[in-house]
Design a protein around this motif. Structure first.
Motif, PDB file in Angstrom:
ATOM      1  N   LEU A 148     122.345  75.453  36.158  1.00 36.16           N
ATOM      2  CA  LEU A 148     122.691  76.649  35.395  1.00 36.16           C
ATOM      3  C   LEU A 148     123.655  76.295  34.270  1.00 36.16           C
ATOM      4  N   PHE A 149     124.544  75.361  34.542  1.00 37.02           N
ATOM      5  CA  PHE A 149     125.503  74.918  33.524  1.00 37.02           C
ATOM      6  C   PHE A 149     124.778  74.156  32.407  1.00 37.02           C
ATOM      7  N   ILE A 150     123.836  73.290  32.789  1.00 36.69           N
ATOM      8  CA  ILE A 150     123.060  72.554  31.792  1.00 36.69           C
ATOM      9  C   ILE A 150     122.247  73.518  30.934  1.00 36.69           C
ATOM     10  N   SER A 182     118.382  87.869  30.263  1.00 38.06           N
ATOM     11  CA  SER A 182     117.146  87.718  31.033  1.00 38.06           C
ATOM     12  C   SER A 182     117.156  86.454  31.884  1.00 38.06           C
ATOM     13  N   ILE A 183     117.486  85.335  31.268  1.00 38.72           N
ATOM     14  CA  ILE A 183     117.490  84.068  32.008  1.00 38.72           C
ATOM     15  C   ILE A 183     118.536  84.085  33.111  1.00 38.72           C
ATOM     16  N   ALA A 184     119.713  84.603  32.808  1.00 38.90           N
ATOM     17  CA  ALA A 184     120.788  84.615  33.804  1.00 38.90           C
ATOM     18  C   ALA A 184     120.435  85.492  34.994  1.00 38.90           C
ATOM     19  N   SER A 185     119.882  86.672  34.754  1.00 34.44           N
ATOM     20  CA  SER A 185     119.590  87.586  35.863  1.00 34.44           C
ATOM     21  C   SER A 185     118.564  86.992  36.821  1.00 34.44           C
ATOM     22  N   VAL A 186     117.613  86.214  36.302  1.00 37.47           N
ATOM     23  CA  VAL A 186     116.586  85.612  37.153  1.00 37.47           C
ATOM     24  C   VAL A 186     117.095  84.327  37.816  1.00 37.47           C
ATOM     25  N   PHE A 187     117.654  83.424  37.017  1.00 27.72           N
ATOM     26  CA  PHE A 187     118.075  82.131  37.552  1.00 27.72           C
ATOM     27  C   PHE A 187     119.189  82.268  38.579  1.00 27.72           C
ATOM     28  N   PHE A 188     120.203  83.086  38.278  1.00 32.74           N
ATOM     29  CA  PHE A 188     121.354  83.213  39.174  1.00 32.74           C
ATOM     30  C   PHE A 188     121.009  83.988  40.440  1.00 32.74           C
ATOM     31  N   GLY A 189     119.851  84.645  40.469  1.00 33.06           N
ATOM     32  CA  GLY A 189     119.448  85.340  41.695  1.00 33.06           C
ATOM     33  C   GLY A 189     119.306  84.406  42.876  1.00 33.06           C
ATOM     34  N   GLY A 194     128.379  86.469  32.883  1.00 32.50           N
ATOM     35  CA  GLY A 194     128.640  87.758  33.518  1.00 32.50           C
ATOM     36  C   GLY A 194     127.422  88.304  34.223  1.00 32.50           C
ATOM     37  N   THR A 195     126.293  88.343  33.506  1.00 37.97           N
ATOM     38  CA  THR A 195     125.053  88.801  34.135  1.00 37.97           C
ATOM     39  C   THR A 195     124.685  87.908  35.304  1.00 37.97           C
ATOM     40  N   GLY A 196     124.827  86.608  35.124  1.00 36.15           N
ATOM     41  CA  GLY A 196     124.415  85.672  36.153  1.00 36.15           C
ATOM     42  C   GLY A 196     125.215  85.784  37.432  1.00 36.15           C
ATOM     43  N   LEU A 197     126.539  85.743  37.304  1.00 37.85           N
ATOM     44  CA  LEU A 197     127.365  85.751  38.510  1.00 37.85           C
ATOM     45  C   LEU A 197     127.224  87.054  39.282  1.00 37.85           C
ATOM     46  N   LEU A 198     127.118  88.164  38.577  1.00 38.89           N
ATOM     47  CA  LEU A 198     126.910  89.435  39.277  1.00 38.89           C
ATOM     48  C   LEU A 198     125.521  89.502  39.896  1.00 38.89           C
ATOM     49  N   SER A 199     124.520  88.905  39.254  1.00 37.55           N
ATOM     50  CA  SER A 199     123.169  88.908  39.809  1.00 37.55           C
ATOM     51  C   SER A 199     123.099  88.129  41.115  1.00 37.55           C
ATOM     52  N   SER A 226     136.923  93.517  34.610  1.00 39.42           N
ATOM     53  CA  SER A 226     136.837  92.365  33.712  1.00 39.42           C
ATOM     54  C   SER A 226     136.616  91.077  34.493  1.00 39.42           C
ATOM     55  N   TRP A 227     137.144  91.030  35.697  1.00 33.74           N
ATOM     56  CA  TRP A 227     136.911  89.843  36.541  1.00 33.74           C
ATOM     57  C   TRP A 227     135.442  89.723  36.892  1.00 33.74           C
ATOM     58  N   PHE A 228     134.851  90.843  37.250  1.00 33.05           N
ATOM     59  CA  PHE A 228     133.427  90.849  37.541  1.00 33.05           C
ATOM     60  C   PHE A 228     132.627  90.389  36.333  1.00 33.05           C
ATOM     61  N   LEU A 229     133.032  90.852  35.162  1.00 26.56           N
ATOM     62  CA  LEU A 229     132.276  90.570  33.952  1.00 26.56           C
ATOM     63  C   LEU A 229     132.415  89.131  33.495  1.00 26.56           C
ATOM     64  N   LEU A 230     133.590  88.542  33.667  1.00 25.75           N
ATOM     65  CA  LEU A 230     133.880  87.256  33.034  1.00 25.75           C
ATOM     66  C   LEU A 230     134.258  86.141  33.992  1.00 25.75           C
TER      67      LEU A 230
END
Length: 506
Positions: free
Chosen positions: A494-496, A444-451, A390-395, A7-11
């Motif tokens: 990313l926050f904006i 989609s946006i999170a996986s690309v931007f947070f990379g 979640g997607t972003g931080l893990l990406s 859950s930490w990874f996810l959130l």
């Protein structure tokens, strides 16, 4: 303990938004592992009766214990601290360290968990990953782009925006390898780390958000059933917002920290033709062949030969073509172009070994995340916010392709859909489930931007860093990159993006 870590990874990114404590739960949810664009999605009976039951051979797979993430964490820490505190040892031994840590995890899966399924998928994805990166790296290395123009903040911004556009046609890897050397040469009088970091932000990551070709997670989504033009239709507002802010910030930084008076005086004495010269243009045909071969996926085109294993079809024709192109494009490359680019194989060698370790050791981390996300409690927590953060931080710390598919599978499973059914993926993208298109947009946006958050968030990041260092640029360390650039510059953007598109949705 396992579920708290999952859950930490996810959130992790939305902890300030969610205050409900997570309850401990049993480890009865079946594992979700998504590697190589293939996925087997299972859930225990209490999660949802609508989801297809796990195949019998997968039910026999053991669950990875929580401590098995230690090799992965160890590798990340050594990538972060090695070049900073024990550079000589790390430089000479990182291949052995990465491979050894991967072997520890793989052997545990094979001989303790008796799980061949996950390592085979990890190996297949790694082969696909390195085939694409190596072929694009070598083919683009035979193209010499010379820009006889004065380096100005505006000229730099234009090049970065052009790179962001091109990344949607030849991928972030292709655009990065094609343009990083011309970008360095354009600023050769005063090249600084911030030039390279903004290049990574704009060309190697955010730029490739508009087409499935742009970035690996989007391409895997396309292979699973997301319509080709879906990304262009839904991602362009966030793409424009992020690139506009990044362009303005870079322009301001470059004006303040750019060339000094001495260099400017010298520039006034130099006559620039403002011409762009290309050498080795035949290699554009090799790049085109690589892009075409990307679509030769046996899971989409039935006539493409495949390796059948464990109920899945694995591509090998595509990878054979890519490796062949890598060899031939180098063998017949223009020698002047190779010399002008100071081409060598060290950047791709470094990526190959580092990511052997990452692909091998990240299996338990992905399993923990997938198991929790597919559980009752995990599915109940799926919102635009958790999917984005979640997607972003893990990406940023795992490979963004399987992370994208993990969260897409979890979002679909929460609505009784199966990621392995192409029509259901298409329906999910077309908003035929409750707000499903918007959920896919967040993923989609999170996986690309947070990379762009770390050097290992996306394959081109490490390659650009390596090329820059070979050019004599002293790049920031792993933590230096995060603390000096990702947190103060990228994270607010990313926050904006989250505030504008997701925070107040619904």
């Amino acid at each position: 303990m396992k579920n708290y870590l999952a859950s930490w990874f996810l959130l992790l990114g939305c902890v300030l938004l969610l205050s409900t404590p997570l309850e401990a739960q049993s480890a009865s949810a079946a594992d979700l592992i998504v590697l190589t664009g293939q996925q087997d999605t299972q859930q225990s009976d209490e999660v949802s009766s609508e989801v297809v039951a796990a195949p019998e051979h997968e039910a026999a797979h053991g669950h990875a214990p929580v401590w098995l993430v230690i090799p992965f964490v160890t590798l990340l820490l050594m990538i972060a601290t090695g070049p900073l505190f024990y550079e000589h040892f790390w430089h000479h031994n990182y291949p052995k360290i990465a491979v050894s840590l991967a072997i520890i995890v793989v052997l545990y899966y094979l001989f303790v968990l008796h799980n061949v399924h996950n390592p085979v998928h990890a190996l297949a994805e790694y082969v696909q990953f390195i085939a694409l990166l190596a072929s694009l790296f070598i083919a683009s290395g035979g193209i010499l782009i010379e820009v006889d123009k004065k380096s100005t903040p505006l000229a730099n911004v234009i090049l970065l925006i052009v790179g962001a556009l091109i990344s949607n046609l030849i991928g972030t890897t292709g655009a990065s390898m094609l343009l990083i050397r011309p970008f360095i040469r354009l600023n050769k009088e005063n090249i600084q780390p911030y030039h390279i970091i903004f290049f990574i932000f704009m060309v190697s990551n955010v730029g490739g958000s508009l087409t499935p070709i742009g970035d690996p997670p989007l391409f895997l989504g396309f292979l699973k059933g997301v319509p080709f033009f879906w990304t262009l239709e839904h991602n362009w507002p966030a793409w424009i917002l992020a690139l506009t802010i990044l362009s303005i910030l870079f322009y301001l930084v470059d004006r303040k920290m750019g060339k000094g008076a001495t260099v400017q005086e010298l520039d006034e004495e130099i006559r620039y033709s403002n011409k762009i010269t290309l050498t080795g243009t035949r290699n554009f045909l090799w790049l085109l062949l690589i892009i075409i071969s990307v679509f030769l996926d046996p899971n989409v085109l039935e006539w493409v030969p495949a390796i059948h294993y464990d109920g899945q079809k694995f591509s090998f024709i595509r990878e054979t073509i890519m490796f062949a192109v890598a060899y031939l494009s180098f063998r017949f490359a223009d020698k002047k172009a190779l010399a002008g680019n100071e081409f060598n194989f060290e950047p791709i060698r470094e990526v190959a070994f580092i990511f052997i370790g990452i692909f091998g050791t990240m299996m338990p981390a992905l399993e923990l995340v997938g198991t929790f996300a597919q559980s009752e409690e995990g599915a109940a927590m799926i919102t635009y916010n958790t999917l984005y953060w979640g997607t972003g931080l893990l990406s940023g710390f795992l490979d963004n392709a399987p992370t994208y598919l993990n969260f897409l599978a979890a979002a679909m499973a929460s609505q009784g859909a199966d990621i392995n059914v192409i029509q259901q993926v298409k329906d999910f993208a077309l908003d035929n489930y409750l707000d499903s298109s918007f959920e896919l947009m967040a993923i989609s946006i999170a996986s690309v931007f947070f990379g762009a958050m770390t050097y290992i968030g996306n394959g081109p990041n490490f390659m650009v860093k390596s090329i820059a260092e070979q050019s004599g640029i002293k790049m920031p360390s792993f933590f230096g990159y995060i603390l000096r650039f990702s947190i103060p510059i990228l994270l607010p953007i990313l926050f904006i993006t989250w505030l504008v598109f997701f925070a107040f949705a619904g």
